[in-house]
Scaffold this motif. Structure first.
Motif, PDB file in Angstrom:
ATOM      1  N   MET A  19     -88.195 -51.206 -46.307  1.00 19.61           N
ATOM      2  CA  MET A  19     -88.937 -50.602 -47.404  1.00 19.61           C
ATOM      3  C   MET A  19     -88.811 -49.094 -47.257  1.00 19.61           C
ATOM      4  SD  MET A  19     -92.866 -51.368 -48.575  1.00 19.61           S
ATOM      5  CE  MET A  19     -93.580 -50.990 -46.970  1.00 19.61           C
ATOM      6  N   PHE A  20     -88.256 -48.460 -48.279  1.00 25.15           N
ATOM      7  CA  PHE A  20     -88.009 -47.020 -48.257  1.00 25.15           C
ATOM      8  C   PHE A  20     -87.227 -46.608 -47.002  1.00 25.15           C
ATOM      9  CE2 PHE A  20     -92.047 -47.379 -50.706  1.00 25.15           C
ATOM     10  CZ  PHE A  20     -91.518 -47.069 -51.944  1.00 25.15           C
ATOM     11  N   GLY A  21     -86.294 -47.462 -46.592  1.00 26.37           N
ATOM     12  CA  GLY A  21     -85.415 -47.161 -45.472  1.00 26.37           C
ATOM     13  C   GLY A  21     -85.927 -47.585 -44.108  1.00 26.37           C
ATOM     14  N   VAL A  22     -87.224 -47.743 -43.959  1.00 26.22           N
ATOM     15  CA  VAL A  22     -87.809 -48.146 -42.671  1.00 26.22           C
ATOM     16  C   VAL A  22     -87.801 -49.668 -42.587  1.00 26.22           C
ATOM     17  CG1 VAL A  22     -89.889 -48.074 -41.232  1.00 26.22           C
ATOM     18  CG2 VAL A  22     -89.263 -46.092 -42.614  1.00 26.22           C
ATOM     19  N   VAL A  23     -87.550 -50.188 -41.393  1.00 27.06           N
ATOM     20  CA  VAL A  23     -87.539 -51.634 -41.181  1.00 27.06           C
ATOM     21  C   VAL A  23     -88.893 -52.057 -40.606  1.00 27.06           C
ATOM     22  CG1 VAL A  23     -86.384 -53.560 -40.030  1.00 27.06           C
ATOM     23  CG2 VAL A  23     -85.043 -51.594 -40.833  1.00 27.06           C
ATOM     24  N   PHE A  24     -89.469 -53.104 -41.216  1.00 28.71           N
ATOM     25  CA  PHE A  24     -90.774 -53.622 -40.817  1.00 28.71           C
ATOM     26  C   PHE A  24     -90.672 -55.093 -40.463  1.00 28.71           C
ATOM     27  CE2 PHE A  24     -91.692 -50.102 -43.662  1.00 28.71           C
ATOM     28  CZ  PHE A  24     -92.686 -49.421 -42.980  1.00 28.71           C
ATOM     29  N   GLY A  25     -91.593 -55.539 -39.660  1.00 29.12           N
ATOM     30  CA  GLY A  25     -91.735 -56.960 -39.378  1.00 29.12           C
ATOM     31  C   GLY A  25     -93.039 -57.456 -39.970  1.00 29.12           C
ATOM     32  N   TYR A  26     -93.041 -58.711 -40.409  1.00 32.37           N
ATOM     33  CA  TYR A  26     -94.233 -59.352 -40.960  1.00 32.37           C
ATOM     34  C   TYR A  26     -94.372 -60.721 -40.317  1.00 32.37           C
ATOM     35  CZ  TYR A  26     -97.057 -61.980 -44.390  1.00 32.37           C
ATOM     36  OH  TYR A  26     -97.992 -62.767 -45.009  1.00 32.37           O
ATOM     37  N   ALA A  27     -95.484 -60.933 -39.657  1.00 35.03           N
ATOM     38  CA  ALA A  27     -95.771 -62.210 -39.004  1.00 35.03           C
ATOM     39  C   ALA A  27     -97.205 -62.596 -39.341  1.00 35.03           C
ATOM     40  CB  ALA A  27     -95.588 -62.071 -37.491  1.00 35.03           C
ATOM     41  N   THR A  28     -97.599 -63.768 -38.899  1.00 33.50           N
ATOM     42  CA  THR A  28     -98.989 -64.189 -39.072  1.00 33.50           C
ATOM     43  C   THR A  28     -99.568 -64.576 -37.720  1.00 33.50           C
ATOM     44  OG1 THR A  28     -98.346 -66.466 -39.556  1.00 33.50           O
ATOM     45  CG2 THR A  28     -98.662 -64.993 -41.431  1.00 33.50           C
ATOM     46  N   HIS A  29    -100.883 -64.519 -37.665  1.00 34.69           N
ATOM     47  CA  HIS A  29    -101.611 -64.859 -36.438  1.00 34.69           C
ATOM     48  C   HIS A  29    -102.797 -65.732 -36.829  1.00 34.69           C
ATOM     49  CE1 HIS A  29    -103.321 -64.484 -32.485  1.00 34.69           C
ATOM     50  NE2 HIS A  29    -104.409 -63.896 -32.960  1.00 34.69           N
ATOM     51  N   ASP A  38    -104.493 -66.785 -40.764  1.00 33.65           N
ATOM     52  CA  ASP A  38    -105.443 -65.984 -41.522  1.00 33.65           C
ATOM     53  C   ASP A  38    -105.274 -64.486 -41.331  1.00 33.65           C
ATOM     54  OD1 ASP A  38    -106.255 -66.827 -38.985  1.00 33.65           O
ATOM     55  OD2 ASP A  38    -108.374 -66.612 -39.419  1.00 33.65           O
ATOM     56  N   VAL A  39    -104.417 -64.083 -40.399  1.00 33.50           N
ATOM     57  CA  VAL A  39    -104.154 -62.660 -40.169  1.00 33.50           C
ATOM     58  C   VAL A  39    -102.697 -62.363 -40.493  1.00 33.50           C
ATOM     59  CG1 VAL A  39    -104.098 -60.797 -38.476  1.00 33.50           C
ATOM     60  CG2 VAL A  39    -105.860 -62.574 -38.302  1.00 33.50           C
ATOM     61  N   GLY A  40    -102.473 -61.403 -41.387  1.00 33.59           N
ATOM     62  CA  GLY A  40    -101.131 -60.887 -41.620  1.00 33.59           C
ATOM     63  C   GLY A  40    -100.905 -59.733 -40.661  1.00 33.59           C
ATOM     64  N   VAL A  41     -99.767 -59.709 -40.003  1.00 32.07           N
ATOM     65  CA  VAL A  41     -99.426 -58.656 -39.042  1.00 32.07           C
ATOM     66  C   VAL A  41     -98.176 -57.952 -39.562  1.00 32.07           C
ATOM     67  CG1 VAL A  41     -98.750 -58.165 -36.657  1.00 32.07           C
ATOM     68  CG2 VAL A  41    -100.377 -60.022 -37.138  1.00 32.07           C
ATOM     69  N   VAL A  42     -98.279 -56.642 -39.804  1.00 34.99           N
ATOM     70  CA  VAL A  42     -97.156 -55.866 -40.341  1.00 34.99           C
ATOM     71  C   VAL A  42     -97.017 -54.583 -39.544  1.00 34.99           C
ATOM     72  CG1 VAL A  42     -96.179 -54.718 -42.368  1.00 34.99           C
ATOM     73  CG2 VAL A  42     -97.586 -56.760 -42.675  1.00 34.99           C
ATOM     74  N   THR A 112    -110.138 -63.790 -49.408  1.00 37.51           N
ATOM     75  CA  THR A 112    -108.751 -64.055 -49.040  1.00 37.51           C
ATOM     76  C   THR A 112    -107.809 -63.395 -50.042  1.00 37.51           C
ATOM     77  OG1 THR A 112    -109.366 -66.138 -48.001  1.00 37.51           O
ATOM     78  CG2 THR A 112    -107.054 -65.878 -48.635  1.00 37.51           C
ATOM     79  N   TYR A 113    -106.806 -62.705 -49.517  1.00 33.20           N
ATOM     80  CA  TYR A 113    -105.825 -62.009 -50.347  1.00 33.20           C
ATOM     81  C   TYR A 113    -104.439 -62.408 -49.868  1.00 33.20           C
ATOM     82  CZ  TYR A 113    -103.422 -58.388 -52.920  1.00 33.20           C
ATOM     83  OH  TYR A 113    -102.582 -57.735 -53.774  1.00 33.20           O
ATOM     84  N   ALA A 114    -103.600 -62.901 -50.778  1.00 33.80           N
ATOM     85  CA  ALA A 114    -102.244 -63.354 -50.439  1.00 33.80           C
ATOM     86  C   ALA A 114    -102.283 -64.312 -49.242  1.00 33.80           C
ATOM     87  CB  ALA A 114    -101.309 -62.174 -50.176  1.00 33.80           C
ATOM     88  N   ASN A 115    -103.270 -65.201 -49.260  1.00 33.70           N
ATOM     89  CA  ASN A 115    -103.474 -66.224 -48.222  1.00 33.70           C
ATOM     90  C   ASN A 115    -103.871 -65.667 -46.861  1.00 33.70           C
ATOM     91  OD1 ASN A 115    -102.938 -68.355 -49.982  1.00 33.70           O
ATOM     92  ND2 ASN A 115    -100.738 -68.198 -49.608  1.00 33.70           N
ATOM     93  N   ARG A 116    -104.339 -64.440 -46.800  1.00 36.49           N
ATOM     94  CA  ARG A 116    -104.762 -63.835 -45.530  1.00 36.49           C
ATOM     95  C   ARG A 116    -106.175 -63.281 -45.671  1.00 36.49           C
ATOM     96  NH1 ARG A 116    -101.206 -66.646 -44.284  1.00 36.49           N
ATOM     97  NH2 ARG A 116     -99.047 -66.074 -44.487  1.00 36.49           N
ATOM     98  N   ASP A 117    -106.916 -63.352 -44.581  1.00 34.73           N
ATOM     99  CA  ASP A 117    -108.273 -62.790 -44.535  1.00 34.73           C
ATOM    100  C   ASP A 117    -108.296 -61.410 -43.892  1.00 34.73           C
ATOM    101  OD1 ASP A 117    -109.434 -65.093 -45.693  1.00 34.73           O
ATOM    102  OD2 ASP A 117    -109.413 -66.091 -43.741  1.00 34.73           O
ATOM    103  N   HIS A 118    -107.246 -61.093 -43.125  1.00 36.99           N
ATOM    104  CA  HIS A 118    -107.180 -59.830 -42.392  1.00 36.99           C
ATOM    105  C   HIS A 118    -105.749 -59.301 -42.422  1.00 36.99           C
ATOM    106  CE1 HIS A 118    -110.944 -61.129 -40.400  1.00 36.99           C
ATOM    107  NE2 HIS A 118    -110.344 -62.304 -40.362  1.00 36.99           N
ATOM    108  N   LEU A 119    -105.621 -57.992 -42.285  1.00 38.04           N
ATOM    109  CA  LEU A 119    -104.320 -57.353 -42.065  1.00 38.04           C
ATOM    110  C   LEU A 119    -104.435 -56.515 -40.811  1.00 38.04           C
ATOM    111  CD1 LEU A 119    -101.417 -56.607 -43.004  1.00 38.04           C
ATOM    112  CD2 LEU A 119    -102.458 -54.583 -44.060  1.00 38.04           C
ATOM    113  N   TRP A 120    -103.538 -56.761 -39.872  1.00 38.66           N
ATOM    114  CA  TRP A 120    -103.460 -55.946 -38.660  1.00 38.66           C
ATOM    115  C   TRP A 120    -102.128 -55.219 -38.710  1.00 38.66           C
ATOM    116  CZ3 TRP A 120    -104.965 -59.869 -34.220  1.00 38.66           C
ATOM    117  CH2 TRP A 120    -106.289 -60.277 -34.410  1.00 38.66           C
TER     118      TRP A 120
END
Length: 143
Positions: A19-29, A38-42, A112-120
């Motif tokens: 995204m905008f040149g930077v590489v990110f990871g997205y996982a769940t916990h 319930d936790v999105g990790v980005v 709940t937002y996009a199937n997640r309750d938290h974002l870390w």
């Protein structure tokens, strides 16, 4: 919202995207035995890019008066878009080790937002990525 003073090491599904040149990871916990993710990790996986850059992107792309919860929703929807649509996806791992470094930011959603309750968010390491996959990618736009 709270600070993430503890790191987290897990094994599971990971989407790696740019995204905008930077590489990110997205996982769940999972916070309990239901294992519902319930936790999105980005977080960024590009060397030398810190997690605050993700929040800066959200601020620049969102509305100027957005609160942290709205910014967190923007971040989560970008990660979800990469997972679901494959947009700007670099890699998709079904079972991969990943680590969220100590530090970062945690946000709890009121509903709940996009199937997640938290974002870390925080600096992320994904096992098995090549240096080319983690390196900053060419982009037309910067944020």
């Amino acid at each position: 919202m709270s600070s993430n003073d503890e790191g987290l090491t897990c094994n599971g599904r990971v989407t790696v995207f740019t995204m905008f040149g930077v590489v990110f990871g997205y996982a769940t916990h999972h916070l309990d035995d239901r294992r519902i993710g319930d936790v999105g990790v980005v977080g960024p996986v590009t060397p030398g890019v810190g997690w605050p850059r993700l929040w800066d992107m959200a601020r620049k792309c969102g509305k100027s008066a957005a609160k942290d919860t709205e910014l967190a929703q923007w971040i989560l929807i970008q990660a979800t878009r990469a997972f679901v649509c494959g947009s700007d996806r670099i890699a998709q791992f079904e079972q991969q080790g990943w680590k969220l470094e100590p530090g970062g930011k945690r946000v709890s959603f009121e509903a709940t937002y996009a199937n997640r309750d938290h974002l870390w968010t925080g600096n992320l390491t994904v096992e098995g990525l090549t240096p080319e996959q983690a390196a900053e990618q060419p982009t037309l736009y910067r944020a």
